[in-house]
Design a protein around this motif. Structure first.
Motif, short mmCIF file in Angstrom:
data_model
loop_
_atom_site.label_atom_id
_atom_site.label_comp_id
_atom_site.label_asym_id
_atom_site.label_seq_id
_atom_site.Cartn_x
_atom_site.Cartn_y
_atom_site.Cartn_z
N THR A 1 0.83 -1.21 0.00
CA THR A 1 0.00 0.00 0.00
C THR A 1 0.86 1.26 0.00
O THR A 1 0.60 2.22 -0.73
N ALA A 2 1.92 1.22 0.83
CA ALA A 2 2.83 2.37 0.87
C ALA A 2 3.50 2.57 -0.49
O ALA A 2 3.72 3.71 -0.93
N LEU A 3 3.86 1.47 -1.16
CA LEU A 3 4.49 1.58 -2.47
C LEU A 3 3.53 2.19 -3.49
O LEU A 3 3.92 2.99 -4.33
N THR A 4 2.26 1.81 -3.40
CA THR A 4 1.26 2.39 -4.30
C THR A 4 1.14 3.90 -4.09
O THR A 4 1.10 4.69 -5.05
N GLU A 5 1.09 4.31 -2.82
CA GLU A 5 1.01 5.74 -2.52
C GLU A 5 2.27 6.47 -2.98
O GLU A 5 2.22 7.60 -3.45
N MET A 6 3.41 5.80 -2.82
CA MET A 6 4.66 6.39 -3.26
C MET A 6 4.64 6.63 -4.77
O MET A 6 5.09 7.68 -5.26
N ARG A 7 4.14 5.68 -5.52
CA ARG A 7 4.07 5.84 -6.97
C ARG A 7 3.12 6.97 -7.36
O ARG A 7 3.35 7.69 -8.34
N ARG A 8 2.04 7.14 -6.60
CA ARG A 8 1.15 8.26 -6.88
C ARG A 8 1.87 9.58 -6.64
O ARG A 8 1.72 10.54 -7.40
N LEU A 9 2.66 9.64 -5.57
CA LEU A 9 3.43 10.84 -5.28
C LEU A 9 4.44 11.11 -6.39
O LEU A 9 4.62 12.27 -6.82
N LEU A 10 5.07 10.07 -6.88
CA LEU A 10 6.02 10.24 -7.98
C LEU A 10 5.31 10.77 -9.22
O LEU A 10 5.85 11.60 -9.95
N GLY A 11 4.09 10.30 -9.44
CA GLY A 11 3.33 10.79 -10.58
C GLY A 11 3.04 12.27 -10.47
O GLY A 11 3.13 13.01 -11.45
#
Length: 394
Positions: free
Chosen positions: A231-241
């Motif tokens: 879940t944290a990785l998914t949120e991290m990818r959204r932040l990168l986007g």
């Protein structure tokens, strides 16, 4: 009162409209030339010059204004010469000629350096010193004021333009610096933080599946750790986007696509073949196993970087991409038949995290693997990665 103010505003508006057109100088020249002709006719026999000469000098002192915008130096010279002839012949200047002279000197001072405009004051300086009185002094002051006023307007315009250019340059540099910093943060987050979070998920899942005699409560907690990390990785990818949108968003909006894996290698090889115009093959050996997404992403990025280097340093060379599945590791080899490196490469010259040879080594290190880059036995460059990550059960 209000009607007078309205009339004044209309006159000013009309004046601005005339002054803002290309025909402004033509209008001024026509009006002043007409005034000069009328003034010459009114002098009659009160002058020592005949009417034809007066008319010629009056027109010479005013009509050239029509060309002032295109030829300011030549026009000012003609007007100054006409007025100087009048001054030298003890004839009073035309009022229209004085106005034309002031306008020409102002325009010349505004559009040419002072060293070009100031010499045109010489006839009036000589006249003022030859016949010192209030009239000649006032005439000289008016002419000098016109030149200096034009030069001051030009200097102010240059200062405003330079200040605007400096602000635009500073804003552009600041924007580029901010975008570069956001891009750097995005790369750091992806190359460091995101990979560490992936390792947490991988290790939690591996511990849950491979630890013998693990209590159900412990397995449940490890599963929760893995879910939380994902879940944290998914949120991290959204932040990168979000960060990368500021750096350079696609024309149709940001792309929310999953991270690539080994399934996308065919498309990557096809893209390399199409862009390079040479043979690029994908060779798979061993029994294909489902691998953790982190390992797949690492293998994909290593192949991607190696293909990019091959296109850059060995254009036109054929490239083989090999995946070798063994019992304990995934072996990735990318080799080309180009000239190869001049010396063994250790990756120390990498340009930063996630780039170049150093970036490949760091990516492999994130999952416990290694990368070797150098000359292959048959010539050309060889990139060989060993990724010792156990397969994940389906």
């Amino acid at each position: 009162m209000s009607q007078g103010r309205e009339l004044t505003e209309r006159v000013l508006l009309a004046t601005r409209r005339i002054g803002g057109t290309r025909d402004a100088m033509l209008v001024a020249a026509a009006v002043l030339a007409l005034l000069a002709v009328i003034e010459a006719g009114n002098r009659g026999d009160q002058t020592g010059m005949d009417l034809g000469t007066l008319l010629l000098l009056g027109l010479m002192a005013t009509a050239p204004l029509a060309l002032l915008a295109a030829q300011p130096v030549a026009v000012t010279l003609a007007i100054t010469l006409a007025n100087a002839i009048l001054l030298g012949g003890d004839e009073p200047l035309f009022v229209a000629g004085v106005l034309a002279q002031l306008l020409a000197l102002y325009w010349l001072g505004r559009n040419r350096p002072r060293k070009i405009a100031l010499p045109f004051l010489l006839p009036f300086v000589l006249f003022a010193f030859g016949r010192p009185d209030a009239g000649t002094t006032l005439l000289l002051v008016l002419m000098a004021t016109a030149v200096l006023l034009g030069a001051a307007v030009r200097d102010r315009g240059d200062a405003v333009a330079n200040a605007a250019a400096s602000r635009a340059t500073a804003d552009t540099l600041l924007e580029h610096a901010a975008r570069g910093e956001r891009a750097r943060i995005a790369r750091e987050l992806h190359d460091v933080v995101a990979h560490h979070i992936s390792m947490i998920a991988i290790q939690a899942e591996t511990a849950r599946l491979t630890t013998p005699g693990l209590p159900p409560d412990g397995a449940k907690r490890l599963l929760a750790i893995g879910d939380t990390a994902r879940t944290a990785l998914t949120e991290m990818r959204r932040l990168l986007g979000v960060l990368r949108e500021d750096v350079g968003p696609p024309a149709d909006g940001p792309v929310r696509a999953p991270q690539p894996g080994l399934e996308q290698l065919n498309a990557l090889v096809d893209e390399a073949r199409a862009s390079g115009g040479t043979g690029t093959r994908l060779i798979v050996r061993g029994t294909v196993k489902p691998l953790d997404p982190g390992v797949q992403l690492t293998a994909y990025r290593i192949v991607q970087e190696a293909l990019t280097n091959a296109r850059r340093h060995a254009p036109g060379a054929a490239v083989d991409v090999e995946l070798d599945y063994t019992a304990t590791a995934l072996l990735v080899r990318v080799r080309d038949n180009g000239p190869g490196p001049d010396a063994p490469l250790d990756g120390s010259g990498g340009s930063g995290s996630g780039h170049g040879l150093l970036g490949m080594r760091e990516r492999a290190g994130m999952v416990g693997g290694t990368v070797v880059v150098g000359r292959s036995a048959g010539g050309g460059c060889l990139v060989e990665a060993v990724l010792p990550i156990p397969a994940v059960e389906q």
